[in-house]
Design a protein around this motif. Structure first.
Motif, PDB file in Angstrom:
ATOM      1  N   ALA A 129      -4.822  -0.276   8.618  1.00  0.00           N
ATOM      2  CA  ALA A 129      -4.704  -1.446   7.739  1.00  0.00           C
ATOM      3  C   ALA A 129      -3.266  -1.710   7.334  1.00  0.00           C
ATOM      4  N   MET A 130      -2.449  -0.660   7.282  1.00  0.00           N
ATOM      5  CA  MET A 130      -1.093  -0.812   6.783  1.00  0.00           C
ATOM      6  C   MET A 130      -0.288  -1.824   7.595  1.00  0.00           C
ATOM      7  N   SER A 131      -0.548  -1.909   8.897  1.00  0.00           N
ATOM      8  CA  SER A 131       0.212  -2.833   9.737  1.00  0.00           C
ATOM      9  C   SER A 131       0.002  -4.275   9.289  1.00  0.00           C
ATOM     10  N   SER A 132      -1.248  -4.652   9.041  1.00  0.00           N
ATOM     11  CA  SER A 132      -1.518  -6.019   8.604  1.00  0.00           C
ATOM     12  C   SER A 132      -1.018  -6.244   7.182  1.00  0.00           C
ATOM     13  N   VAL A 133      -1.035  -5.190   6.340  1.00  0.00           N
ATOM     14  CA  VAL A 133      -0.527  -5.314   4.976  1.00  0.00           C
ATOM     15  C   VAL A 133       0.951  -5.681   4.986  1.00  0.00           C
ATOM     16  N   LEU A 134       1.710  -4.991   5.828  1.00  0.00           N
ATOM     17  CA  LEU A 134       3.150  -5.253   5.882  1.00  0.00           C
ATOM     18  C   LEU A 134       3.430  -6.683   6.325  1.00  0.00           C
ATOM     19  N   ALA A 135       2.657  -7.172   7.290  1.00  0.00           N
ATOM     20  CA  ALA A 135       2.837  -8.549   7.750  1.00  0.00           C
ATOM     21  C   ALA A 135       2.508  -9.544   6.639  1.00  0.00           C
ATOM     22  N   LYS A 136       1.460  -9.263   5.884  1.00  0.00           N
ATOM     23  CA  LYS A 136       1.045 -10.190   4.825  1.00  0.00           C
ATOM     24  C   LYS A 136       2.024 -10.173   3.653  1.00  0.00           C
ATOM     25  N   LEU A 137       2.611  -9.017   3.365  1.00  0.00           N
ATOM     26  CA  LEU A 137       3.638  -8.978   2.327  1.00  0.00           C
ATOM     27  C   LEU A 137       4.809  -9.868   2.707  1.00  0.00           C
ATOM     28  N   VAL A 154      -4.082  -3.230  -1.634  1.00  0.00           N
ATOM     29  CA  VAL A 154      -2.927  -4.117  -1.519  1.00  0.00           C
ATOM     30  C   VAL A 154      -3.282  -5.332  -0.669  1.00  0.00           C
ATOM     31  N   GLU A 155      -3.966  -5.084   0.434  1.00  0.00           N
ATOM     32  CA  GLU A 155      -4.325  -6.199   1.314  1.00  0.00           C
ATOM     33  C   GLU A 155      -5.264  -7.173   0.610  1.00  0.00           C
ATOM     34  N   ASP A 156      -6.256  -6.653  -0.098  1.00  0.00           N
ATOM     35  CA  ASP A 156      -7.166  -7.530  -0.836  1.00  0.00           C
ATOM     36  C   ASP A 156      -6.410  -8.347  -1.879  1.00  0.00           C
ATOM     37  N   CYS A 157      -5.494  -7.688  -2.569  1.00  0.00           N
ATOM     38  CA  CYS A 157      -4.701  -8.378  -3.600  1.00  0.00           C
ATOM     39  C   CYS A 157      -3.872  -9.508  -2.985  1.00  0.00           C
ATOM     40  N   ILE A 158      -3.255  -9.238  -1.839  1.00  0.00           N
ATOM     41  CA  ILE A 158      -2.440 -10.266  -1.184  1.00  0.00           C
ATOM     42  C   ILE A 158      -3.307 -11.443  -0.766  1.00  0.00           C
ATOM     43  N   ASP A 159      -4.463 -11.150  -0.157  1.00  0.00           N
ATOM     44  CA  ASP A 159      -5.358 -12.221   0.283  1.00  0.00           C
ATOM     45  C   ASP A 159      -5.777 -13.103  -0.890  1.00  0.00           C
ATOM     46  N   ARG A 160      -6.158 -12.458  -1.996  1.00  0.00           N
ATOM     47  CA  ARG A 160      -6.579 -13.228  -3.167  1.00  0.00           C
ATOM     48  C   ARG A 160      -5.409 -14.027  -3.752  1.00  0.00           C
TER      49      ARG A 160
END
Length: 888
Positions: free
Chosen positions: A12-20, A79-85
């Motif tokens: 999941a971390m890979s997509s998190v970094l892209a979304k940040l 973190v990913e959920d927070c970014i999406d929201r």
């Protein structure tokens, strides 16, 4: 229907970094302090990502590292959920509507949302700082290093299989004899001047090593030199070569490098008849070194390779002119024999009261010897011989068996395959644990869900769908998923063996990869609230019989939804809110009651794959906005707005188009506009075109049909009257499937000249059949699969179809039929043949003679192709001549 599912990637971390990175874009206009916090998160999470990758490669992680890994993984999910929201809330605030003072209202709402995002980011920052402190406090990287070295020194439990008493392993005598026949000369036959090679390939647990050892022990007395070496997952090639040297009688020195060792082996084997078994090879690179040492021109010598990977098997054997032998699961009788031998020391004896439980357990084992041995050993040692206890074992087979050493061996074998995968493929493999046991998984469905979950990364020039198909093929090739249905040489569905599924479920639970929800238990509101489902990416409701229109109301709240399937349900209408699910990439409404798409569907500019039913009507305007569309199945031309048919040609990214024709006037405006749009699509990216008609009139292939299909790689047309001459100019076409009213030798010449054609399927309409056909030397040079139905005569000439591997034909015996041997011996690359014959009973002698001739020729064929020969007799001569209808 499978249980509802919520999942996230282990990576999941890979997509998190892209979304940040996306959240830092100027359009969100975040405060300077928040931007710094996000940049801090991105930097720290990048470091954590490196640590996660290192920890993920350790099979037996110590408790401290495992605890930290779990915490960081959960942090990444949050973190990913927070970014999406956050991005959704900011977008909504920016697009909010209102009356008087709407601009001020939007500004105030955006300020309020920005404060909420700031608070959430600061909380996440605090958690990241704490996890970094924890990492430093316990010096986790140091523990990681020491643990890795300890694991590397563990004994390889697979080697136990080599020393199993072969008399206890039933069902291998047939495969053993098959391989011996492939390798050893028949009585009175001269020795082959070249080394004969067989690569044994199959999934973990089939007994590849044991089979190779059986052959080795059976024939080793006929050879002057012999060696049996295991290469393993990460081989030290000097050690492997040293072992070969030791076994074939070569004196070595520790100072010898790989090059010297190879030369010493060559010198030793140069004029010797030898047998070498290279066991458990994972990559073709080690084989390049070993293959150099194994002299290719030593008369009568043989090499046996075992591997789980089909491409490695082919690389190893083809370089030495050999054959791939694919191991199959045991049949029912052999499974029972092996099972009872392990428990009762008898191949047949089983107490009557245990027979039903035995059969159920064996069904779960699916013929995999290692699975059968594991379960049988557990039953023999730890479980009383009573139906109640055995039934409990049966119910728990899908869960790890505690205290069972054989199960641990299976775990070790599967771990090797799992940890040998790149991280992104591990994620895709774990995702299969979402499907129930024995479930047949559609390939399109699976790869579309992988894409929606963000598991797939395309290479330059490659679409996400193509990349996902590549992932799927790798898992098939590594024998981790079993191919189930094959169409035109392409695997279109798969299943996961229960033993492997057990491993994946266990691994998935261990990594908190996904949560399966039992629909009957309801959704606990404390844990599965509306807010949590706001970030769901996949909603697969296929074959959910209770689904109704009302259940799709408010679909627009699922703002992160990428995949939606309601296939096989009773839904009759899509809500207008579907147009607000802006991230939707796959929509499947096949086999539903939906007859009309809402006008808002055209707002889905990211939709890439759309599967509809034949009766669905499209909106009259706006379809050309859907520039992201890559696949459209199954579009009905009849009754569509003419404006829609015109806009269809503006879908510049459409690659796959599946069209259904019903009651179409080929001289009317519908057909003219459609063919014009098809012409435009072919000038863009269309590569795969299928058109099917249920009408009696053949689809016209004259000037009204676009001849400029030069870019297409796949075509399926049903039906046409004959093969147009211009079809021979399709220089890029790789797959062609036609249903034809009349087929002549001239038509065959047209198709035979197509330079790129690899797959050809021909059938004849109205129960007719065709022939005679003669395949010449210069035709079908690249063809690999030839499927043709209802021929009454066929002959392959020397040098014809030089690359053909798979032949499927059906032959009709008539009063005028005269078959010799078909010339199958001239097909140099053939490996699989299936022949169906239909004949009057008076022709039984001719059919039997033909089968005997073909089998005799194939026995002498260097590839030893497999043959399936079926015969269907009738009491009356109901077959007429040369394409006339089959009437008595």
């Amino acid at each position: 229907m499978e249980g509802a599912m919520v999942s996230m990637a282990t990576g999941a971390m890979s997509s998190v970094l892209a979304k940040l990175g996306k959240l830092l874009l100027d359009k969100y206009k975040l405060a300077k302090g928040v931007r710094k916090d996000i940049e801090f998160l991105k930097s720290e999470l990048s470091f954590m990502n490196h640590m996660l990758c290192m920890l993920a490669d350790v099979e037996d992680l110590d408790p401290i590292n495992k605890e930290w890994l779990d915490m960081v993984r959960e942090l990444a999910y949050d973190v990913e959920d927070c970014i999406d929201r956050s991005m959704t809330q900011l977008d909504r605030a920016d697009n909010a509507k209102g009356g008087f003072g709407a601009k001020l209202s939007r500004k105030l709402k955006k300020i309020r949302v920005s404060h909420q995002v700031t608070h959430q980011i600061q909380e996440l920052k605090a958690r990241v700082i704490e996890e970094n402190k924890r990492h430093k406090r316990y010096k986790l990287d140091g523990l990681l290093g020491s643990r890795s070295s300890a694991s590397a020194n563990k004994v390889d439990l697979r080697m136990c299989a080599l020393w199993e008493e072969t008399k206890n392993l039933v069902g291998l005598d047939g495969p053993r004899d098959d391989i011996i026949r492939l390798l050893m000369p028949a009585e009175g036959q001269e020795l082959s001047q070249k080394v004969r090679t067989v690569s044994i390939v199959g999934c973990a647990g089939l007994g590849k090593t044991t089979l190779a050892n059986l052959v080795y022990k059976n024939v080793q007395g006929d050879f002057q030199c012999k060696a049996f070496v295991s290469v393993s997952q990460k081989p030290h090639m000097k050690d492997v070569l040293m072992k070969i040297c030791s076994q074939v009688g070569v004196t070595t020195s520790m100072a010898d490098d790989e090059h010297i060792l190879v030369n010493k082996i060559i010198e030793r084997l140069q004029h010797k008849r030898y047998i070498v078994v290279v066991d458990d090879i994972w990559d073709s690179d080690p084989w390049k070194i070993i293959g150099q040492a194994l002299v290719k021109t030593s008369p009568g010598s043989i090499v046996i390779v075992t591997t789980r990977l089909k491409d490695v098997a082919e690389s190893c054997c083809y370089s030495h002119g050999g054959r791939v032998y694919e191991m199959r699961p045991l049949g029912d009788n052999d499974s029972r024999r092996l099972f009872f031998k392990r428990i009762f020391d008898s191949e047949e004896k089983c107490p009557h009261e245990l027979e039903r439980a035995s059969n159920d357990i064996l069904k779960k084992c699916d013929g995999i010897p290692l699975a059968i041995i594991s379960i049988a050993s557990f039953l023999a040692v730890d479980v009383p011989q009573s139906p109640d206890h055995w039934n409990k074992v049966k119910e728990s087979i899908s869960s790890p068996l505690p205290g069972n050493k054989s199960a641990k061996t299976m775990q070790s074998v599967l771990s090797l395959s799992y940890f040998n995968l790149p991280h992104y493929l591990r994620t895709c493999l774990l995702y299969l644990s979402a499907f129930p046991e024995d479930y047949i998984i559609d390939m399109d469905r699976l790869v579309s869900r992988w894409i929606a979950e963000g598991f797939v990364n395309a290479e330059p020039g490659e679409s996400l769908y193509e990349a996902a198909r590549r992932y799927f093929n790798v898992l098939i090739n590594r024998s981790l998923i079993q191919p189930w249905q094959e169409l035109n040489g392409v695997v279109v569905s798969c299943r996961v063996h229960d033993v492997i599924l057990n491993f994946l479920v266990s691994k998935s639970v261990e990594e908190n990869f996904l949560t399966l929800l039992d629909p009957s238990s309801g959704l606990p509101p404390s844990r599965h609230s509306k807010v949590q489902f706001e970030v769901v990416r996949v909603l697969d409701l296929e074959n959910c019989e209770s689904l109704r229109n009302i259940h799709l109301a408010n679909i627009e709240v699922l703002v992160q939804l990428r995949y939606l399937s309601i296939r096989g349900t009773n839904v009759s209408e899509l809500p207008d809110g579907i147009g607000q699910v802006h991230h939707l990439e796959t929509l499947n409404i096949r086999d539903t009651q939906v007859e009309k798409l809402p006008s808002t569907i055209v707002l889905l500019e990211k939709l890439a794959r759309l599967f509809v039913s034949r009766k669905v009507q499209f909106p009259a305007e706006g379809f050309s906005k859907m520039k992201g569309l890559e696949q459209l199945t199954c579009l009905s031309i009849h009754g569509q707005p003419l404006s829609f048919l015109k806009e269809l040609g503006q879908l510049t990214n459409l690659r796959i188009l599946d069209v259904y024709l019903y009651d179409v006037n080929y001289e009317g405006s519908e057909w003219g506009i459609f063919t014009s749009s098809l012409h435009a699509l072919c000038s863009h990216k269309l590569v795969d075109f299928q058109v099917y008609s249920t009408g009696l009139t053949p689809i016209p292939m004259d000037s009204s049909f676009p001849a400029a299909l030069h870019s297409l790689r796949k075509i399926f047309i049903y039906p046409i009257s004959g093969v147009p001459v211009w079809m021979g100019s399709l220089v890029n076409l790789e797959l062609l499937q036609l249903a034809i009213e009349r087929f002549t030798p001239e038509d065959l010449r047209v198709l035979g000249g197509m330079p790129a054609l690899e797959t050809l399927r021909l059938s004849f309409t109205d129960g007719s059949y065709a022939g005679p056909f003669t395949i010449g030397r210069h035709e079908f040079q690249r063809l690999k699969l030839f499927w043709v139905a209802r021929l009454y005569q066929l002959q392959f000439m020397p040098g014809s179809m030089p690359n053909l591997k798979h032949l499927v034909i059906s032959l009709v015996f008539t009063r005028d039929s005269s078959y010799s041997d078909l010339g199958i011996q001239h097909l140099a690359s053939i490996t699989k043949i299936k022949i169906d014959t239909s004949a009057w009973r008076d022709h039984i002698g001719g059919v039997e003679d033909l089968e005997a001739k073909i089998r005799s020729l194939l026995d002498a064929h260097p590839n030893r192709p497999t043959l399936i020969f079926n015969t269907y007799f009738t009491e009356d001569d109901c077959f007429s001549v040369k394409g006339e209808n089959n009437e008595k």
